[in-house]
Design a protein around this motif. Structure first.
Motif, PDB file in Angstrom:
ATOM      1  N   SER A  66       0.823  -1.248   0.181  1.00 46.17           N
ATOM      2  CA  SER A  66      -0.014   0.032   0.196  1.00 46.17           C
ATOM      3  C   SER A  66       0.736   1.282   0.037  1.00 46.17           C
ATOM      4  O   SER A  66       0.526   2.111  -0.405  1.00 46.17           O
ATOM      5  CB  SER A  66      -0.887  -0.079   1.564  1.00 46.17           C
ATOM      6  OG  SER A  66      -1.840   1.191   1.266  1.00 46.17           O
ATOM      7  N   GLY A  67       1.804   1.378   0.654  1.00 46.66           N
ATOM      8  CA  GLY A  67       3.005   2.326   0.638  1.00 46.66           C
ATOM      9  C   GLY A  67       3.596   2.544  -0.518  1.00 46.66           C
ATOM     10  O   GLY A  67       3.829   3.718  -1.019  1.00 46.66           O
ATOM     11  N   GLN A  68       4.049   1.490  -1.117  1.00 51.09           N
ATOM     12  CA  GLN A  68       4.577   1.729  -2.471  1.00 51.09           C
ATOM     13  C   GLN A  68       3.665   2.073  -3.564  1.00 51.09           C
ATOM     14  O   GLN A  68       4.067   2.788  -4.302  1.00 51.09           O
ATOM     15  CB  GLN A  68       5.302   0.154  -2.740  1.00 51.09           C
ATOM     16  CG  GLN A  68       6.301  -0.436  -1.892  1.00 51.09           C
ATOM     17  CD  GLN A  68       6.779  -1.749  -2.383  1.00 51.09           C
ATOM     18  OE1 GLN A  68       6.169  -2.548  -2.895  1.00 51.09           O
ATOM     19  NE2 GLN A  68       8.084  -2.092  -1.784  1.00 51.09           N
ATOM     20  N   ALA A  69       2.408   1.798  -3.312  1.00 54.05           N
ATOM     21  CA  ALA A  69       1.188   1.987  -4.456  1.00 54.05           C
ATOM     22  C   ALA A  69       0.973   3.581  -4.355  1.00 54.05           C
ATOM     23  O   ALA A  69       1.127   4.071  -5.310  1.00 54.05           O
ATOM     24  CB  ALA A  69       0.169   1.419  -4.287  1.00 54.05           C
ATOM     25  N   GLN A  73       1.985   5.850  -7.404  1.00 52.83           N
ATOM     26  CA  GLN A  73       0.909   6.764  -7.938  1.00 52.83           C
ATOM     27  C   GLN A  73       1.308   8.359  -7.687  1.00 52.83           C
ATOM     28  O   GLN A  73       1.151   9.174  -8.747  1.00 52.83           O
ATOM     29  CB  GLN A  73      -0.315   6.396  -7.161  1.00 52.83           C
ATOM     30  CG  GLN A  73      -1.457   7.343  -7.753  1.00 52.83           C
ATOM     31  CD  GLN A  73      -1.853   6.817  -9.310  1.00 52.83           C
ATOM     32  OE1 GLN A  73      -1.534   5.680  -9.863  1.00 52.83           O
ATOM     33  NE2 GLN A  73      -2.504   7.870  -9.824  1.00 52.83           N
ATOM     34  N   ALA A  74       1.892   8.668  -6.889  1.00 47.57           N
ATOM     35  CA  ALA A  74       2.444  10.096  -6.813  1.00 47.57           C
ATOM     36  C   ALA A  74       3.214  10.471  -7.824  1.00 47.57           C
ATOM     37  O   ALA A  74       3.447  11.355  -8.254  1.00 47.57           O
ATOM     38  CB  ALA A  74       2.746  10.332  -5.310  1.00 47.57           C
ATOM     39  N   GLN A  75       4.331   9.599  -7.735  1.00 51.81           N
ATOM     40  CA  GLN A  75       5.517   9.710  -8.824  1.00 51.81           C
ATOM     41  C   GLN A  75       4.881   9.800 -10.197  1.00 51.81           C
ATOM     42  O   GLN A  75       5.152  10.814 -10.903  1.00 51.81           O
ATOM     43  CB  GLN A  75       6.228   8.418  -8.653  1.00 51.81           C
ATOM     44  CG  GLN A  75       7.545   8.656  -9.565  1.00 51.81           C
ATOM     45  CD  GLN A  75       8.591   9.895  -9.310  1.00 51.81           C
ATOM     46  OE1 GLN A  75       8.355  10.486  -8.429  1.00 51.81           O
ATOM     47  NE2 GLN A  75       9.406  10.159 -10.327  1.00 51.81           N
ATOM     48  N   TYR A  76       4.016   8.912 -10.674  1.00 51.48           N
ATOM     49  CA  TYR A  76       3.245   8.919 -11.793  1.00 51.48           C
ATOM     50  C   TYR A  76       2.466  10.266 -12.104  1.00 51.48           C
ATOM     51  O   TYR A  76       2.793  10.817 -13.004  1.00 51.48           O
ATOM     52  CB  TYR A  76       2.369   7.580 -11.927  1.00 51.48           C
ATOM     53  CG  TYR A  76       1.465   7.805 -13.113  1.00 51.48           C
ATOM     54  CD1 TYR A  76       1.899   7.934 -14.713  1.00 51.48           C
ATOM     55  CD2 TYR A  76      -0.015   7.901 -13.014  1.00 51.48           C
ATOM     56  CE1 TYR A  76       1.162   7.998 -15.388  1.00 51.48           C
ATOM     57  CE2 TYR A  76      -0.624   8.047 -14.098  1.00 51.48           C
ATOM     58  CZ  TYR A  76      -0.097   8.095 -15.371  1.00 51.48           C
ATOM     59  OH  TYR A  76      -0.933   8.506 -16.545  1.00 51.48           O
ATOM     60  N   GLU A  77       1.843  10.852 -11.103  1.00 51.27           N
ATOM     61  CA  GLU A  77       1.255  12.225 -11.411  1.00 51.27           C
ATOM     62  C   GLU A  77       2.205  13.158 -11.384  1.00 51.27           C
ATOM     63  O   GLU A  77       1.937  14.120 -12.153  1.00 51.27           O
ATOM     64  CB  GLU A  77       0.346  12.172 -10.060  1.00 51.27           C
ATOM     65  CG  GLU A  77      -1.035  11.201 -10.231  1.00 51.27           C
ATOM     66  CD  GLU A  77      -1.723  11.441  -8.904  1.00 51.27           C
ATOM     67  OE1 GLU A  77      -1.491  12.311  -7.714  1.00 51.27           O
ATOM     68  OE2 GLU A  77      -2.970  10.505  -8.608  1.00 51.27           O
ATOM     69  N   ARG A  78       3.444  13.132 -10.698  1.00 52.98           N
ATOM     70  CA  ARG A  78       4.176  14.223 -10.894  1.00 52.98           C
ATOM     71  C   ARG A  78       4.668  14.348 -12.220  1.00 52.98           C
ATOM     72  O   ARG A  78       5.123  15.453 -12.936  1.00 52.98           O
ATOM     73  CB  ARG A  78       5.202  14.202  -9.788  1.00 52.98           C
ATOM     74  CG  ARG A  78       6.279  15.335  -9.575  1.00 52.98           C
ATOM     75  CD  ARG A  78       7.158  15.108  -8.465  1.00 52.98           C
ATOM     76  NE  ARG A  78       8.386  13.887  -8.916  1.00 52.98           N
ATOM     77  CZ  ARG A  78       9.399  14.010  -9.753  1.00 52.98           C
ATOM     78  NH1 ARG A  78       9.814  15.215 -10.035  1.00 52.98           N
ATOM     79  NH2 ARG A  78      10.120  12.896 -10.086  1.00 52.98           N
ATOM     80  N   VAL A  79       5.224  13.165 -12.633  1.00 60.99           N
ATOM     81  CA  VAL A  79       6.038  12.944 -14.125  1.00 60.99           C
ATOM     82  C   VAL A  79       5.092  13.324 -15.067  1.00 60.99           C
ATOM     83  O   VAL A  79       5.448  14.102 -16.052  1.00 60.99           O
ATOM     84  CB  VAL A  79       6.623  11.786 -14.283  1.00 60.99           C
ATOM     85  CG1 VAL A  79       6.955  11.180 -15.793  1.00 60.99           C
ATOM     86  CG2 VAL A  79       7.580  11.071 -13.144  1.00 60.99           C
ATOM     87  N   GLN A  80       3.606  13.039 -15.085  1.00 64.71           N
ATOM     88  CA  GLN A  80       2.694  13.190 -16.071  1.00 64.71           C
ATOM     89  C   GLN A  80       2.665  14.676 -16.059  1.00 64.71           C
ATOM     90  O   GLN A  80       2.293  15.375 -17.175  1.00 64.71           O
ATOM     91  CB  GLN A  80       1.523  12.525 -15.853  1.00 64.71           C
ATOM     92  CG  GLN A  80       0.273  12.676 -16.912  1.00 64.71           C
ATOM     93  CD  GLN A  80      -0.922  11.867 -16.450  1.00 64.71           C
ATOM     94  OE1 GLN A  80      -1.687  12.060 -15.196  1.00 64.71           O
ATOM     95  NE2 GLN A  80      -1.466  11.108 -17.285  1.00 64.71           N
ATOM     96  N   GLU A  96       6.951   4.756 -17.784  1.00 60.90           N
ATOM     97  CA  GLU A  96       7.543   3.814 -16.817  1.00 60.90           C
ATOM     98  C   GLU A  96       7.064   4.105 -15.413  1.00 60.90           C
ATOM     99  O   GLU A  96       6.597   3.078 -14.788  1.00 60.90           O
ATOM    100  CB  GLU A  96       8.725   3.972 -16.784  1.00 60.90           C
ATOM    101  CG  GLU A  96       9.907   3.352 -18.219  1.00 60.90           C
ATOM    102  CD  GLU A  96      11.428   3.881 -18.078  1.00 60.90           C
ATOM    103  OE1 GLU A  96      11.651   4.736 -17.245  1.00 60.90           O
ATOM    104  OE2 GLU A  96      11.909   3.328 -18.955  1.00 60.90           O
ATOM    105  N   ALA A  97       6.458   5.153 -15.273  1.00 56.43           N
ATOM    106  CA  ALA A  97       6.092   5.436 -13.896  1.00 56.43           C
ATOM    107  C   ALA A  97       4.606   5.198 -13.880  1.00 56.43           C
ATOM    108  O   ALA A  97       4.017   4.596 -12.799  1.00 56.43           O
ATOM    109  CB  ALA A  97       5.912   7.103 -13.739  1.00 56.43           C
ATOM    110  N   GLN A  98       3.822   5.006 -14.969  1.00 63.23           N
ATOM    111  CA  GLN A  98       2.536   4.560 -15.085  1.00 63.23           C
ATOM    112  C   GLN A  98       2.527   3.048 -14.836  1.00 63.23           C
ATOM    113  O   GLN A  98       1.771   2.600 -14.030  1.00 63.23           O
ATOM    114  CB  GLN A  98       1.776   4.784 -16.100  1.00 63.23           C
ATOM    115  CG  GLN A  98       0.346   4.566 -16.681  1.00 63.23           C
ATOM    116  CD  GLN A  98      -0.395   4.893 -17.957  1.00 63.23           C
ATOM    117  OE1 GLN A  98       0.420   4.732 -18.695  1.00 63.23           O
ATOM    118  NE2 GLN A  98      -1.666   4.963 -17.889  1.00 63.23           N
TER     119      GLN A  98
END
Length: 311
Positions: A66-69, A73-80, A96-98
């Motif tokens: 759950s912590g990793q997810a 998810q936060a990293q994917y949103e930041r990169v996007q 890759e982030a997605q």
């Protein structure tokens, strides 16, 4: 001590009784029922602990995943967001982030399925109450079971299919005593050796796994009302694996009688035979009378002055 009509009778002068602090009280009438006997077996809890351990591991993994997810998810949103902002991130980085975020979410769903299957297996084998205890190992119930301070008995009675099992019953131990047992839940599995409705009960003492014994169902839940008498707990002594009480049958005579309990309550038992309402029972000093009864009789000293018999 004498045997009169098969009963042990002690003769004690009233002044000795007063000096010893022995007290008596009349027995009170009590409406009870005809107790029924059911069959009980102590179940093996090792499969329960194995499933509980696997469930605990799955729950710990759920916290990690759950912590990793959340992080992925936060990293994917930041990169996007950076990609959308004048292409400050490459499209490959976004993909890759997605992928990592979706992978962590899939692991969470797989973990949920695993935990659900483990809980379902616990309920199917041990019922809802024990399944909840396995999911929360910090509870008092789980600690009792894991420390071997309590066991679980499966109680079955083919003659009580239409009568709800009571909250509390009494269970015979291998030593010949009776102990209280508290209902946990209906048993999802039947006793393989018996046919009938089964319930799971918690017994707060250590009894070997696989022990088969008898359970005594509370009278109020199992049969018509009958007349009995209530014997308080402080009037009962144990001897030879049996309950006994002393009844004053004459001003200087005390008779020891077996106590066959029909029903039990926190402060004593109810009996329907052997005792009558109004009889005077010893409520203080019963153990003293038992010790006096067991004292060797007819032994005289050879010395007229016992302090000089040290040799």
């Amino acid at each position: 001590m004498q045997l009169i009509n098969g009963e042990s009778v002690l003769t004690l002068a009233p002044d000795i009784v007063r000096a010893s602090g022995i007290e008596i009280a009349p027995l009170a009438a009590q409406v009870t029922g005809v107790a029924r006997t059911a069959y009980a077996s102590i179940i093996d809890l090792q499969p329960f602990f194995d499933l509980a351990q696997r469930l605990a591991a799955a729950q710990a993994e759920r916290e990690i995943v759950s912590g990793q997810a959340r992080t992925s998810q936060a990293q994917y949103e930041r990169v996007q967001a950076l990609y959308r902002d004048d292409r400050n991130m490459s499209e490959k980085s976004v993909q890759e982030a997605q992928t990592l975020a979706l992978s962590d979410q899939a692991r969470m769903r797989a973990n949920d399925i695993t935990r659900g299957a483990l809980l379902a297996s616990l309920r199917q084998q041990f019922g809802d109450v024990l399944a909840q205890a396995a999911a929360q190992p910090a509870t008092a119930l789980f600690r009792q079971l894991s420390s071997s301070k309590a066991v679980v008995a499966r109680v079955t009675s083919a003659t009580m299919d239409n009568v709800p099992f009571p909250e509390r019953i009494a269970l015979d131990t291998p030593e010949g005593r009776r102990v209280a047992a508290r209902q946990l839940s209906p048993s999802p599995q039947a006793d393989p050796a018996l046919q009938g409705v089964s319930y799971l009960y918690l017994v707060e003492r250590s009894i070997p796994t696989g022990t088969r014994t008898f359970a005594h169902v509370a009278a109020a839940a199992s049969g018509p009302a009958v007349a009995g008498v209530a014997i308080p707990g402080n009037a009962i002594v144990w001897y030879g694996g049996q309950r006994w009480s002393y009844v004053r049958t004459a001003p200087d005579r005390y008779t020891r009688r077996p106590v066959s309990a029909t029903d039990e309550y926190p402060d004593g038992v109810v009996v329907t035979k052997g005792f009558h309402a109004g009889e005077a029972v010893v409520i203080r000093g019963a153990q003293l009378l038992l010790s006096e009864e067991q004292r060797p009789q007819g032994i005289a000293t050879q010395c007229k002055d016992p302090p000089e018999c040290d040799d």
